[in-house]
Design an enzyme around this catalytic site. Structure first.
Site, PDB file in Angstrom:
ATOM      1  N   TRP A  14      -6.709 -64.509   3.387  1.00 20.64           N
ATOM      2  CA  TRP A  14      -5.321 -64.443   3.878  1.00 20.64           C
ATOM      3  C   TRP A  14      -4.440 -65.516   3.231  1.00 20.64           C
ATOM      4  O   TRP A  14      -3.251 -65.563   3.494  1.00 20.64           O
ATOM      5  CB  TRP A  14      -5.304 -64.560   5.404  1.00 20.64           C
ATOM      6  CG  TRP A  14      -6.007 -63.435   6.101  1.00 20.64           C
ATOM      7  CD1 TRP A  14      -6.542 -62.312   5.521  1.00 20.64           C
ATOM      8  CD2 TRP A  14      -6.260 -63.299   7.510  1.00 20.64           C
ATOM      9  NE1 TRP A  14      -7.109 -61.504   6.482  1.00 20.64           N
ATOM     10  CE2 TRP A  14      -6.953 -62.082   7.708  1.00 20.64           C
ATOM     11  CE3 TRP A  14      -5.979 -64.092   8.620  1.00 20.64           C
ATOM     12  CZ2 TRP A  14      -7.357 -61.644   8.969  1.00 20.64           C
ATOM     13  CZ3 TRP A  14      -6.373 -63.660   9.886  1.00 20.64           C
ATOM     14  CH2 TRP A  14      -7.057 -62.450  10.058  1.00 20.64           C
ATOM     15  N   LYS A  15      -5.041 -66.393   2.446  1.00 12.09           N
ATOM     16  CA  LYS A  15      -4.288 -67.453   1.748  1.00 12.09           C
ATOM     17  C   LYS A  15      -3.400 -68.216   2.743  1.00 12.09           C
ATOM     18  O   LYS A  15      -3.780 -68.365   3.892  1.00 12.09           O
ATOM     19  CB  LYS A  15      -3.513 -66.845   0.571  1.00 12.09           C
ATOM     20  CG  LYS A  15      -4.436 -66.041  -0.356  1.00 12.09           C
ATOM     21  CD  LYS A  15      -3.806 -65.666  -1.661  1.00 12.09           C
ATOM     22  CE  LYS A  15      -4.818 -64.883  -2.500  1.00 12.09           C
ATOM     23  NZ  LYS A  15      -4.306 -64.500  -3.815  1.00 12.09           N
ATOM     24  N   HIS A  99     -11.455 -70.889  -5.891  1.00 10.53           N
ATOM     25  CA  HIS A  99     -10.497 -69.797  -6.099  1.00 10.53           C
ATOM     26  C   HIS A  99      -9.552 -70.187  -7.241  1.00 10.53           C
ATOM     27  O   HIS A  99      -9.221 -71.360  -7.401  1.00 10.53           O
ATOM     28  CB  HIS A  99      -9.713 -69.541  -4.805  1.00 10.53           C
ATOM     29  CG  HIS A  99      -8.853 -68.326  -4.894  1.00 10.53           C
ATOM     30  ND1 HIS A  99      -7.628 -68.346  -5.508  1.00 10.53           N
ATOM     31  CD2 HIS A  99      -9.057 -67.045  -4.485  1.00 10.53           C
ATOM     32  CE1 HIS A  99      -7.108 -67.121  -5.460  1.00 10.53           C
ATOM     33  NE2 HIS A  99      -7.954 -66.314  -4.849  1.00 10.53           N
ATOM     34  N   GLU A 101      -6.478 -70.059  -7.572  1.00  6.32           N
ATOM     35  CA  GLU A 101      -5.289 -70.836  -7.155  1.00  6.32           C
ATOM     36  C   GLU A 101      -5.656 -72.305  -6.945  1.00  6.32           C
ATOM     37  O   GLU A 101      -4.866 -73.199  -7.244  1.00  6.32           O
ATOM     38  CB  GLU A 101      -4.688 -70.200  -5.888  1.00  6.32           C
ATOM     39  CG  GLU A 101      -3.965 -68.902  -6.225  1.00  6.32           C
ATOM     40  CD  GLU A 101      -3.994 -67.833  -5.146  1.00  6.32           C
ATOM     41  OE1 GLU A 101      -4.267 -68.156  -3.975  1.00  6.32           O
ATOM     42  OE2 GLU A 101      -3.751 -66.654  -5.488  1.00  6.32           O
ATOM     43  N   GLU A 171     -13.033 -62.676 -10.357  1.00  6.90           N
ATOM     44  CA  GLU A 171     -11.614 -62.377 -10.191  1.00  6.90           C
ATOM     45  C   GLU A 171     -10.872 -62.714 -11.486  1.00  6.90           C
ATOM     46  O   GLU A 171     -10.555 -63.885 -11.739  1.00  6.90           O
ATOM     47  CB  GLU A 171     -11.024 -63.220  -9.064  1.00  6.90           C
ATOM     48  CG  GLU A 171     -11.675 -62.974  -7.720  1.00  6.90           C
ATOM     49  CD  GLU A 171     -10.768 -63.405  -6.587  1.00  6.90           C
ATOM     50  OE1 GLU A 171     -10.300 -62.534  -5.848  1.00  6.90           O
ATOM     51  OE2 GLU A 171     -10.502 -64.607  -6.453  1.00  6.90           O
ATOM     52  N   GLY A 177      -2.883 -60.806  -7.538  1.00 10.06           N
ATOM     53  CA  GLY A 177      -1.513 -60.768  -7.035  1.00 10.06           C
ATOM     54  C   GLY A 177      -0.523 -60.141  -7.998  1.00 10.06           C
ATOM     55  O   GLY A 177       0.687 -60.242  -7.815  1.00 10.06           O
ATOM     56  N   SER A 216      -6.025 -57.539  -7.021  1.00 10.57           N
ATOM     57  CA  SER A 216      -5.220 -56.343  -6.726  1.00 10.57           C
ATOM     58  C   SER A 216      -6.062 -55.152  -6.253  1.00 10.57           C
ATOM     59  O   SER A 216      -5.802 -54.006  -6.634  1.00 10.57           O
ATOM     60  CB  SER A 216      -4.368 -55.961  -7.935  1.00 10.57           C
ATOM     61  OG  SER A 216      -3.470 -57.019  -8.250  1.00 10.57           O
ATOM     62  N   GLY A 237      -6.912 -60.077  -1.457  1.00  9.90           N
ATOM     63  CA  GLY A 237      -5.826 -60.975  -1.080  1.00  9.90           C
ATOM     64  C   GLY A 237      -4.730 -60.199  -0.380  1.00  9.90           C
ATOM     65  O   GLY A 237      -4.822 -59.868   0.806  1.00  9.90           O
ATOM     66  N   GLY A 238      -3.686 -59.838  -1.132  1.00 11.69           N
ATOM     67  CA  GLY A 238      -2.493 -59.187  -0.570  1.00 11.69           C
ATOM     68  C   GLY A 238      -2.794 -58.054   0.405  1.00 11.69           C
ATOM     69  O   GLY A 238      -2.239 -58.013   1.509  1.00 11.69           O
TER      70      GLY A 238
HETATM   71  P1  PGA Z   1      -4.958 -60.070  -4.582  1.00 13.39           P
HETATM   72  O1  PGA Z   1      -5.721 -61.477  -4.442  1.00 13.39           O
HETATM   73  O2  PGA Z   1      -5.826 -59.050  -3.896  1.00 13.39           O
HETATM   74  O3  PGA Z   1      -3.651 -60.279  -3.873  1.00 13.39           O
HETATM   75  O4  PGA Z   1      -4.808 -59.787  -6.022  1.00 13.39           O
HETATM   76  C1  PGA Z   1      -7.084 -61.575  -4.662  1.00 13.39           C
HETATM   77  C2  PGA Z   1      -7.547 -62.993  -4.457  1.00 13.39           C
HETATM   78  O5  PGA Z   1      -6.790 -63.923  -4.754  1.00 13.39           O
HETATM   79  O6  PGA Z   1      -8.672 -63.235  -3.997  1.00 13.39           O
END
Ligand code: PGA
Length: 261
Positions: A14-15, A99, A101, A171, A177, A216, A237-238
């Site tokens: 969920w970031k 991750h 990020e 990933e 994202g 994604s 993620g999203g």
């Molecule tokens: P995303 O993110 O599904 O929004 O591309 C994936 C993630 O960062 O684990």
């Protein structure tokens, strides 16, 4: 011949999103999605502030709780950090490590990833170790080289027992994202490579490790991705911020799984 592995492992990252009420509402909707998801491993990964609220919702359900990061020391003067034993105490079973990020925005390296993965294992958590190339590396044909480096440094000093409790998330950074998913073939190529490397280094425990894909993922692409032999599930993620999308991804993966059983 398809080497059918294990039921889908689907984790929602969920970031830095959702207040307490929103987080518990989302968790409740996912947990209540029905018994048909019982065959999946479902992991909810809220921000630290919502771990307690989501722990209350997943208690007694088939879903598990995870955290987005940890620090490698158990306790002490490390302002702003959270340790493995604290996450265990908060009823986490899983923790994301490295991750993209964290690597790109917060300067984490394969060496800090290694320390965090060890701390997670020591605390009795299963680390979900994230690796993946950036677009320039893919374009330069250096994807597998990058993956090898991240695995070798991130998992340095690992035992077979450590590997048996670890999940790898592939990933590609260019797919996170962006709405641009790796094709099933692109993802499978890297997953197969990872499995091969882990098998060489850790034998059976490496070859049977859960390797999940992220970048994604949506209900519309989870079926063909999961059809690939070495894709064991997803880090979402999203699409995990909305119960219908997340549950849809799990259902589509389960559909592919059941067809092959
Ligand atoms: P995303 O993110 O599904 O929004 O591309 C994936 C993630 O960062 O684990």
């Amino acid at each position: 011949m398809v080497r059918r592995r294990r039921p889908p492992f689907v984790a929602g990252n969920w970031k830095m999103n959702l207040r307490l009420r929103e987080a518990s509402d989302l968790a409740r909707k996912i947990v209540g999605a029905g018994p048909d998801l019982a065959d999946c491993t479902i992991v909810l990964i809220p921000p630290f502030t919502a771990l307690g609220a989501v722990a209350g919702v997943v208690a007694g359900s088939a879903a598990a709780l995870g955290a987005q990061d940890l620090f490698w020391e158990d306790q002490g003067a490390y302002t702003g950090e959270v340790s493995g034993p604290m996450l265990k105490d908060a009823r986490c079973e899983y923790v994301l490590v490295g991750h993209s990020e964290r690597r790109q925005i917060f300067g984490e390296t394969d060496e800090t990833v290694n320390r965090k993965v060890r701390a997670a294992l020591k605390a009795g958590l299963s680390p979900i170790v994230c690796i993946g190339e950036v677009l320039a590396e893919r374009d330069a044909g250096r994807t597998l080289e990058r993956i090898d480096g991240q695995l070798a440094r991130g998992l340095a000093g690992f035992s077979r027992e450590d590997m048996a409790r670890t999940i790898i998330a592939y990933e590609p950074v260019w797919a996170i994202g962006t709405g641009r998913t790796a094709t099933p073939e692109q993802a499978q190529e890297v997953h197969a490579h990872i499995r091969g490397r882990l098998g060489e280094s850790y034998g059976h425990e490496g070859a049977t490790c859960a390797i999940i894909y992220g970048g994604s993922v949506k209900p519309a692409n989870s079926y063909p991705l999961f059809k690939e032999e070495d894709i064991d599930g997803f880090l979402v993620g999203g699409a995990s911020l909305e119960a219908g999308g997340f549950v849809g991804i799990a259902r589509e993966a389960l559909r592919a799984y059941r067809e092959e059983k």
